[in-house]
Structures are given as C-alpha cells and as structure tokens.
Motif scaffolding. Sequence first.
Motif: not given
Length: 169
Positions: A4-7, A129-131, A143-144, A157-161
Amino acid sequence: MVKIGLLSDTHGYLDERLFDYFSDCDELWHAGDVGAADIIRKLEAFKPLRVVSGNIDGREVRLLSQENLHFELEGFRVWMTHIGGAPPRYNPQVKPTLQLQTPDIFVCGHSHILRVIRDPKLRKLLYLNPGAAGREGFHKIRTALRFILDQGTIRSMEVIELGKRGALS
C-alpha cells in the motif's frame, strides 16, 4: 500480500516523485483533502485507488470519492475517513462507531501530523495518519507512508519524506 502507498492532504499538489516511491505498490490510499479531481484521475490511472474526501474538497472531488470507506483486505478491517481525530481523542462523530465496530486499521488525514500508533483501549487498533503530501498547511516536511498487508500481518512500514513543505519536487 498487498503493498500500500498511503498519502493525504495533497491540497491540489501531487509530487511526481510519489509515482517512483509507489511504483511497486499494489494500490494507493488517499485520506482526503485531495484538492483537485485531476489528482484522483492521475492516481487512478497509475494504480488502483481508494480515496475519501476531506473538508477542503469541492463537488468534483466529492463525486469521485466517499466520505468514509470501510473495507476488508488481507485479513484486516479498515476504516478510512479524513477527520477522525487521533488516539485517545477521536472525533466525536466517529468515536461511537469506533467503539462499537472497531476496525483493525483506522486511517485518517486532516491533522498534517504523521502518526502510526496502536490504541490499546480499542483492541489494539492501528491508527495511521500519513501526514501531508501537499504544500499547503503548517507541517514542515511533506510525508507519505508505504507498507505491506499480508494475511493479518503489517510489515515493512516506511515513512517517505518528500522535502520541506514549500519546496518543489
């Protein structure tokens, strides 16, 4: 197994680098405040999309989205809405349903604050909450999130900045 990609909270701005970050995702989730119907169309053309509308979204976005999404995926009951609050202070409009029909994963946007929290009072609900991925708002970094759901297990689980709020991609 589903990646999943969450934004959330794009507010009319879609960072093109998300297409690279989400290239190996099976589906995308957008937790509201999309800002423009064109963003929904671009994301849908790229990957299967689940999207909810947010408080800034106009008629065109609302016609292409829902206020709440309830679904099951890989052994998880998921509820996605834009304004849900956060543990332990949930939005009073969602709290009764959360308590009676607690999902495994509760996805929200709105706050522009990246959070991944377990709520032990609600049967260990996972709050996501992906920000904010857009340039509007008070957040400092866009972020996402990216993660895998696999038969009742959440992993990777990864945070994308995406850089500073005002910076262009």
